[in-house]
Design a protein around this motif. Structure first.
Motif, PDB file in Angstrom:
ATOM      1  N   LEU A   6     -15.585  14.634  16.943  1.00 54.33           N
ATOM      2  CA  LEU A   6     -15.800  15.501  18.103  1.00 54.33           C
ATOM      3  C   LEU A   6     -14.881  15.174  19.292  1.00 54.33           C
ATOM      4  O   LEU A   6     -14.266  16.084  19.876  1.00 54.33           O
ATOM      5  CB  LEU A   6     -17.275  15.431  18.518  1.00 54.33           C
ATOM      6  CG  LEU A   6     -17.730  16.566  19.436  1.00 54.33           C
ATOM      7  CD1 LEU A   6     -17.580  17.920  18.765  1.00 54.33           C
ATOM      8  CD2 LEU A   6     -19.189  16.342  19.859  1.00 54.33           C
ATOM      9  N   PRO A   7     -14.753  13.884  19.653  1.00 51.85           N
ATOM     10  CA  PRO A   7     -13.854  13.582  20.778  1.00 51.85           C
ATOM     11  C   PRO A   7     -12.425  14.050  20.523  1.00 51.85           C
ATOM     12  O   PRO A   7     -11.726  14.466  21.450  1.00 51.85           O
ATOM     13  CB  PRO A   7     -13.916  12.054  20.880  1.00 51.85           C
ATOM     14  CG  PRO A   7     -15.187  11.672  20.226  1.00 51.85           C
ATOM     15  CD  PRO A   7     -15.414  12.675  19.135  1.00 51.85           C
ATOM     16  N   TRP A   8     -12.007  13.965  19.253  1.00 51.80           N
ATOM     17  CA  TRP A   8     -10.631  14.388  18.937  1.00 51.80           C
ATOM     18  C   TRP A   8     -10.480  15.901  19.030  1.00 51.80           C
ATOM     19  O   TRP A   8      -9.428  16.394  19.448  1.00 51.80           O
ATOM     20  CB  TRP A   8     -10.239  13.875  17.542  1.00 51.80           C
ATOM     21  CG  TRP A   8     -10.090  12.394  17.544  1.00 51.80           C
ATOM     22  CD1 TRP A   8     -10.946  11.470  17.053  1.00 51.80           C
ATOM     23  CD2 TRP A   8      -9.007  11.659  18.142  1.00 51.80           C
ATOM     24  NE1 TRP A   8     -10.484  10.201  17.284  1.00 51.80           N
ATOM     25  CE2 TRP A   8      -9.288  10.279  17.954  1.00 51.80           C
ATOM     26  CE3 TRP A   8      -7.854  12.026  18.806  1.00 51.80           C
ATOM     27  CZ2 TRP A   8      -8.435   9.277  18.414  1.00 51.80           C
ATOM     28  CZ3 TRP A   8      -6.999  11.021  19.266  1.00 51.80           C
ATOM     29  CH2 TRP A   8      -7.298   9.672  19.066  1.00 51.80           C
ATOM     30  N   LEU A   9     -11.544  16.583  18.646  1.00 49.67           N
ATOM     31  CA  LEU A   9     -11.523  18.045  18.788  1.00 49.67           C
ATOM     32  C   LEU A   9     -11.430  18.422  20.273  1.00 49.67           C
ATOM     33  O   LEU A   9     -10.655  19.298  20.672  1.00 49.67           O
ATOM     34  CB  LEU A   9     -12.798  18.625  18.167  1.00 49.67           C
ATOM     35  CG  LEU A   9     -12.759  20.105  17.809  1.00 49.67           C
ATOM     36  CD1 LEU A   9     -11.685  20.377  16.763  1.00 49.67           C
ATOM     37  CD2 LEU A   9     -14.128  20.569  17.298  1.00 49.67           C
ATOM     38  N   LEU A  10     -12.211  17.694  21.048  1.00 53.07           N
ATOM     39  CA  LEU A  10     -12.198  17.921  22.489  1.00 53.07           C
ATOM     40  C   LEU A  10     -10.813  17.600  23.052  1.00 53.07           C
ATOM     41  O   LEU A  10     -10.253  18.349  23.872  1.00 53.07           O
ATOM     42  CB  LEU A  10     -13.262  17.040  23.154  1.00 53.07           C
ATOM     43  CG  LEU A  10     -13.478  17.253  24.647  1.00 53.07           C
ATOM     44  CD1 LEU A  10     -13.999  18.666  24.902  1.00 53.07           C
ATOM     45  CD2 LEU A  10     -14.489  16.226  25.186  1.00 53.07           C
ATOM     46  N   ALA A  11     -10.252  16.467  22.587  1.00 50.49           N
ATOM     47  CA  ALA A  11      -8.919  16.079  23.059  1.00 50.49           C
ATOM     48  C   ALA A  11      -7.893  17.149  22.711  1.00 50.49           C
ATOM     49  O   ALA A  11      -7.021  17.488  23.526  1.00 50.49           O
ATOM     50  CB  ALA A  11      -8.519  14.741  22.445  1.00 50.49           C
ATOM     51  N   ALA A  12      -8.006  17.711  21.490  1.00 49.03           N
ATOM     52  CA  ALA A  12      -7.059  18.766  21.094  1.00 49.03           C
ATOM     53  C   ALA A  12      -7.148  19.938  22.061  1.00 49.03           C
ATOM     54  O   ALA A  12      -6.125  20.515  22.479  1.00 49.03           O
ATOM     55  CB  ALA A  12      -7.349  19.216  19.667  1.00 49.03           C
ATOM     56  N   GLY A  13      -8.394  20.295  22.427  1.00 49.16           N
ATOM     57  CA  GLY A  13      -8.566  21.388  23.385  1.00 49.16           C
ATOM     58  C   GLY A  13      -7.958  21.067  24.732  1.00 49.16           C
ATOM     59  O   GLY A  13      -7.316  21.908  25.359  1.00 49.16           O
ATOM     60  N   VAL A  14      -8.136  19.813  25.152  1.00 54.72           N
ATOM     61  CA  VAL A  14      -7.592  19.397  26.459  1.00 54.72           C
ATOM     62  C   VAL A  14      -6.062  19.473  26.446  1.00 54.72           C
ATOM     63  O   VAL A  14      -5.437  19.973  27.379  1.00 54.72           O
ATOM     64  CB  VAL A  14      -8.075  17.966  26.797  1.00 54.72           C
ATOM     65  CG1 VAL A  14      -7.299  17.404  27.979  1.00 54.72           C
ATOM     66  CG2 VAL A  14      -9.560  17.982  27.108  1.00 54.72           C
ATOM     67  N   TYR A  15      -5.446  18.995  25.361  1.00 57.18           N
ATOM     68  CA  TYR A  15      -3.977  19.015  25.309  1.00 57.18           C
ATOM     69  C   TYR A  15      -3.442  20.442  25.161  1.00 57.18           C
ATOM     70  O   TYR A  15      -2.379  20.764  25.699  1.00 57.18           O
ATOM     71  CB  TYR A  15      -3.453  18.104  24.189  1.00 57.18           C
ATOM     72  CG  TYR A  15      -3.537  16.655  24.580  1.00 57.18           C
ATOM     73  CD1 TYR A  15      -2.623  16.104  25.470  1.00 57.18           C
ATOM     74  CD2 TYR A  15      -4.562  15.841  24.121  1.00 57.18           C
ATOM     75  CE1 TYR A  15      -2.715  14.778  25.881  1.00 57.18           C
ATOM     76  CE2 TYR A  15      -4.666  14.519  24.521  1.00 57.18           C
ATOM     77  CZ  TYR A  15      -3.742  13.990  25.396  1.00 57.18           C
ATOM     78  OH  TYR A  15      -3.837  12.687  25.816  1.00 57.18           O
ATOM     79  N   LEU A  16      -4.190  21.275  24.469  1.00 54.04           N
ATOM     80  CA  LEU A  16      -3.756  22.673  24.363  1.00 54.04           C
ATOM     81  C   LEU A  16      -3.814  23.335  25.745  1.00 54.04           C
ATOM     82  O   LEU A  16      -2.892  24.056  26.146  1.00 54.04           O
ATOM     83  CB  LEU A  16      -4.639  23.429  23.364  1.00 54.04           C
ATOM     84  CG  LEU A  16      -4.226  24.863  23.058  1.00 54.04           C
ATOM     85  CD1 LEU A  16      -2.808  24.927  22.495  1.00 54.04           C
ATOM     86  CD2 LEU A  16      -5.195  25.514  22.070  1.00 54.04           C
ATOM     87  N   ALA A  17      -4.888  23.048  26.481  1.00 56.65           N
ATOM     88  CA  ALA A  17      -4.995  23.585  27.845  1.00 56.65           C
ATOM     89  C   ALA A  17      -3.883  23.011  28.714  1.00 56.65           C
ATOM     90  O   ALA A  17      -3.275  23.733  29.531  1.00 56.65           O
ATOM     91  CB  ALA A  17      -6.363  23.241  28.430  1.00 56.65           C
ATOM     92  N   GLY A  18      -3.619  21.709  28.535  1.00 53.25           N
ATOM     93  CA  GLY A  18      -2.522  21.087  29.288  1.00 53.25           C
ATOM     94  C   GLY A  18      -1.196  21.749  28.971  1.00 53.25           C
ATOM     95  O   GLY A  18      -0.366  21.976  29.860  1.00 53.25           O
TER      96      GLY A  18
END
Lengths: 722, 253
Positions: A6-18
């Motif tokens: 889950l944290p990695w999925l969240l991280a992927a979303g954060v980097y995509l937004a970034g």
């Protein structure tokens, strides 16, 4: 219980937004625009389309004759195919080529972010440290610069943090199980990017060197397994080495004399396309290749500024990375020395073979007398010359600086740490919008293809020759013309990849054997006479060519970086007269595109010489054409033209930059006027035939009508009696 | 912040703050200083270096002869005229301004940092900015303007100072220029730009005509300080010498 992914999925979303923030406003026009109105974005889009189209048809071959027809071009010369292949399914799913390219770009940023996040997490012990590391590595001037140049394969820089992470795991527990991924990743890097393969190898060797200084009982197995992994990767890639050489032909040694003042001039003349093709010799091209080493070195002034430029040649790891690197060194102390050494060594290597104070050639004598470490590595270490763009070694320094930051971050305690990491992430992602020349405020490249190219697809068979034919990318048009093939799908002689000398020599041989092609070469800047024989056209017919395309209108490049030669795109007289008289009415016309069909064999007379001297044209100069500056005309303002009273026709290139007004060619006596074409934001060539004869004292002029207008002008030409 | 790394942690944050402050405040200035120092040290051969080198070569018998000498004399005359136009246009522009405008120009004569021009090979960015500002505000010069006479005001200023002052006046538009003034300033500016544009190519041609020995001498002269006005004072005598060699030693036809 929380899923570990889950944290990695969240991280992927954060980097995509970034990535969306970093590349803003790209997400608003994924199908219509690209960052990087230079050369590489267009050729990369062409490559994505070509791979998808050929694979889809089951006809993908290493050598294609879709460009550089009929000689053919080896796709391995691109030096990177794997990343573009990833985008092929998007084309099959129905995405447009620009959309596929842009999604690939956003995905590359996200992947790079996640990889550096993983390294940071390991070094710091938590995801906040990962976020700091990911932000510094991914939202860096280096990666932004490469994106701006259209080099998506360099934005996919995940190999470095991943490789560093795998090596740390191996040092911790030197087993074969942990060595294998190191070798596999290194072997996989090759097809993605040969630069990064060499750079990854350098990073691995640097980390091994660092590990060796630490010593300990696990040193021997760690070195042994790492060496085996590297050797294994080398073995896997061995069959590909001849193909690597395809992308970068053999590079010869450099000396101080290589960078003498006259060589800079020669190199500039070659890259500006101003050396006649027939005079190009292999030794000149070898020298030009060598000059790229200095051109692509980081200057001291850029390194000191560590700013956020749009031009990748001016990029460095950046102020944030250097500052946080120092932070990490102070916070982590001795544990950070290895990373600090790697950062320092590779930053030093970005300076190239000799110190440049700024980008202005030639190099000072004191600099040429003191070679830098890069010089010796380039000349003496096998394969190192593959790293012939020293500034790109900054990506290894960047890896070490981001790692330093994460290491230091992990040594601190405090509730403010998440705020520091998140704040840095936001600041880093906003850099293109806030700092230096605010590169995000620049216009993006228009990726829409003129509709007339779709109609071209429907004409009878035949390959095309786009005018002007160029042997160097002297303006962005050369690359865009190749990109337009994604719509018309016809083989074409033009090719934007002739910057490599092996293909350029082949091009010289092919073009040099046909006088029509010699005439077509750089025809926008070529002086008359223009001459060829019907035999030259017959030879082109026999080779499979069917059409010659000229552009009487086009959207100009939105960026004018140094070395811009946009005037080369504007055909002037007598070239237009030649096309009309030799080929008749265009087979297709629209969007400023003039598609001329090559005459059939029965319309050609063997041995007949065709010649256009240009003696019946007079060019007039006004200050703005000489200075290449725009002029603002308010309604009624007039620019007098010193043209002949008995002129028969008039032609000019106009580019309306601003205003609603139009422009007419007028005469004061008799009072007469005729409109000229001034579509907004496009260069357009206009011709006014059948001029009246001026009375004594009468004057030709350009007059603004219907409102104010800001214009660029070029090639103001009158036709007179021969 | 707690734990054994407290002091180190604060030190790290202080280092971070100092580094960021350096990159925000000191680094841009340091980078600009480097670029300016490099520009000053560039071994470009200026016209006055060529004249000084030509004068030395004349004394040593190292000047070209025949057609090349005649060509060099023509080019040198042309270059001197261009050089005059390049430095004189600002004084011509001053002549059309009123006293308040000249005072404003004097007050604004301190150079400020401008972005390095990428728009043009030779033209200084301040000239491009002036032209663009005037063109946007007043339109083009509609007809050939008669050149204004040279101004006799502000004679103690170097041409570059006057140009910076004009830029400040034009961009601030305080006091505003009338349309007639703007058009004549623009005409003078365009003349200066044309001279700037023409200089490098002609200079290169002169270097070629004078031959590699004179060029090498000029390059070595460019490494040390040289009074441009004193060097250029030699130009008439050098032209005379070149003309003499051009006529006397021309190959027989």
């Amino acid at each position: 219980m929380k899923h570990p992914g889950l944290p990695w999925l969240l991280a992927a979303g954060v980097y995509l937004a970034g990535a969306a923030l970093f590349t803003w406003p790209l997400v608003g026009s994924l199908s219509e625009a690209v960052w990087g109105d230079r050369f590489d974005a267009w050729t990369t889009m062409w490559l994505i389309w070509h791979l998808a189209e050929r694979l889809g048809a089951g006809e993908l071959t290493a050598v294609t004759d879709r460009i550089f027809f009929p000689v053919g071009y080896n796709l391995w010369s691109f030096g990177h195919l794997a990343l573009q292949l990833i985008a092929a399914p998007l084309i099959w799913l129905g995405f447009s080529v620009p959309a596929a390219y842009n999604l690939l770009l956003l995905g590359s940023f996200t992947g790079t972010g996640l990889a550096s996040h993983a390294l940071g997490r390991r070094l710091s012990g938590d995801h906040w440290g990962g976020l700091l590391c990911g932000a510094l590595f991914t939202w860096s001037p280096y990666l932004y610069g490469e994106m701006s140049a259209g080099c998506v394969e360099l934005v996919a820089a995940w190999f470095f943090p991943l490789q560093a992470l795998l090596m740390l795991r191996l040092f911790e527990e030197p087993t074969w199980r942990r060595a294998a991924p190191v070798g596999v990743l290194l072997a996989m890097t090759g097809p993605f990017n040969w630069y990064y393969t060499v750079f990854s190898g350098m990073l691995l060797l640097a980390m091994l060197g660092w590990r060796a200084t630490v010593g300990g009982s696990t040193l021997r197995p760690a070195l042994l397994r790492a060496a085996a992994a590297i050797a294994g990767a080398g073995l896997i890639n061995l069959p590909l080495i001849p193909l690597v050489r395809q992308e970068t032909p053999e590079r010869f040694g450099i000396t101080a004399a290589t960078f003498a003042a006259e060589n800079w001039e020669l190199s500039k003349a070659i890259t500006n396309g101003q050396v006649p093709l027939a005079e190009l010799e292999v030794d000149m091209l070898v020298l030009n290749d060598a000059m790229q080493v200095a051109v692509n070195s980081t200057s001291l002034s850029n390194l000191v500024a560590a700013g956020f430029p749009a031009n990748p040649l001016e990029s460095t790891p950046g102020a944030l990375a250097f500052a946080f690197g120092l932070f990490g060194l102070v916070a982590a102390g001795r544990r950070a020395l290895g990373w600090a050494a790697i950062a320092a060594v590779f930053t030093g290597l970005t300076l190239g073979p000799f110190l440049l104070i700024d980008a202005t050639p030639p190099l000072p004598e004191w600099s040429l007398e003191r070679p830098l470490p890069y010089y010796y590595l380039y000349n003496d270490v096998p394969f190192f010359s593959k790293a012939y763009r020293p500034y790109r070694l900054g990506v290894v320094a960047l890896t070490a600086l981001a790692a330093l930051a994460a290491l230091g971050f992990g040594r601190l305690r405090g509730r403010w740490k998440p705020a520091l990491a998140a704040g840095t992430f936001l600041l880093a992602a906003l850099q293109p919008h806030l700092f230096d020349d605010k590169p995000a405020a620049r216009p993006m490249g228009d990726a829409r293809v003129p509709e007339t190219y779709a109609a071209l697809k429907a004409l009878p068979e035949g390959a095309v020759i786009e005018l002007p034919l160029q042997y160097q990318p002297v303006s962005v048009a050369n690359a865009r013309l190749q990109y337009f093939q994604v719509v018309h799908e016809r083989p074409m002689l033009n090719c934007n990849q002739l910057i490599r000398r092996t293909e350029l020599v082949q091009f010289k041989d092919y073009v040099g054997g046909n006088r029509f092609l010699q005439t077509a070469l750089d025809i926008g800047r070529q002086s008359p006479p223009l001459a060829w024989t019907d035999d030259d056209l017959a030879a082109l017919r026999d080779d499979g060519f069917g059409y010659v395309i000229a552009h009487a209108g086009f959207a100009p490049a939105r960026l004018r970086l140094s070395g811009y030669q946009g005037e080369a795109d504007r055909l002037r007289q007598p070239a237009w007269a030649m096309l009309a008289e030799a080929f008749g009415e265009p087979a297709l016309e629209g969007d400023g595109l003039m598609v001329y069909a090559l005459p059939q064999a029965d319309a050609l007379t063997p041995g007949r010489l065709r010649r256009w001297t240009g003696d019946d044209f007079v060019e007039v100069a006004v200050p703005w054409t000489e200075l290449k500056l725009p002029v603002l005309l308010r309604e009624g303002d007039a620019i007098p033209l010193d043209g002949p009273p008995d002129a028969r026709a008039f032609s000019a290139w106009l580019h309306r930059l601003d205003g609603d007004g139009g422009v007419v060619l007028a005469s004061s006596d008799p009072v007469w006027s005729a409109p000229l074409l001034t579509p907004e934001a496009r260069w357009r060539w206009s011709e006014v035939p059948d001029l009246p004869t001026l009375a004594a004292g009468g004057e030709w002029m350009l007059v603004a009508t219907g409102g104010a207008v800001t214009l660029e002008l070029d090639a103001l030409q009158f036709r007179v009696a021969p | 912040m707690t734990g054994p790394g407290v002091r180190r942690g604060w030190a790290a944050l202080a280092a971070l703050g100092l580094a960021l402050a350096w990159f925000a405040l000191g680094a841009p200035r340091a980078s600009r200083d480097l670029i300016e120092a490099r520009a000053r040290s560039l071994p470009s051969v200026q016209l006055f270096h060529l004249v000084a080198a030509g004068a030395e070569a004349r004394d040593d018998g190292g000047l070209p002869s025949g057609a090349e000498a005649a060509r060099a004399a023509d080019l040198l005359e042309e270059l001197l005229a261009l050089e005059t136009r390049r430095t004189r246009w600002a004084r011509q522009a001053l002549a059309v301004l009123d006293d308040a405008q000249v005072a404003a120009a004097r007050a604004g004569a301190n150079p400020v940092a401008l972005p390095k021009s990428r728009a043009h090979r030779y033209l200084p960015p301040e000239m491009l900015l002036m032209e663009a500002t005037l063109a946007a505000r007043f339109g083009s010069v509609p007809a050939r303007e008669a050149p204004a006479p040279d101004s006799e005001r502000w004679t103690d200023a170097a041409p570059v100072d006057i140009q910076w002052g004009l830029l400040a006046l034009i961009t601030s538009d305080q006091p505003p220029l009338t349309e007639a003034q703007a058009r004549r300033v623009q005409a003078a500016l365009l003349e200066g730009m044309a001279a700037y544009e023409a200089l490098p190519d002609r200079q290169l041609a002169l270097e070629e005509a004078l031959g590699p020995q004179v060029r090498a001498r000029a390059l070595s002269l460019s490494q040390r300080p040289l009074r441009a006005d004193l060097a250029l004072a030699e130009a008439p005598a050098l032209i005379h010498a070149l003309r003499t060699r051009g006529v006397d030693e021309a190959p027989a036809r």
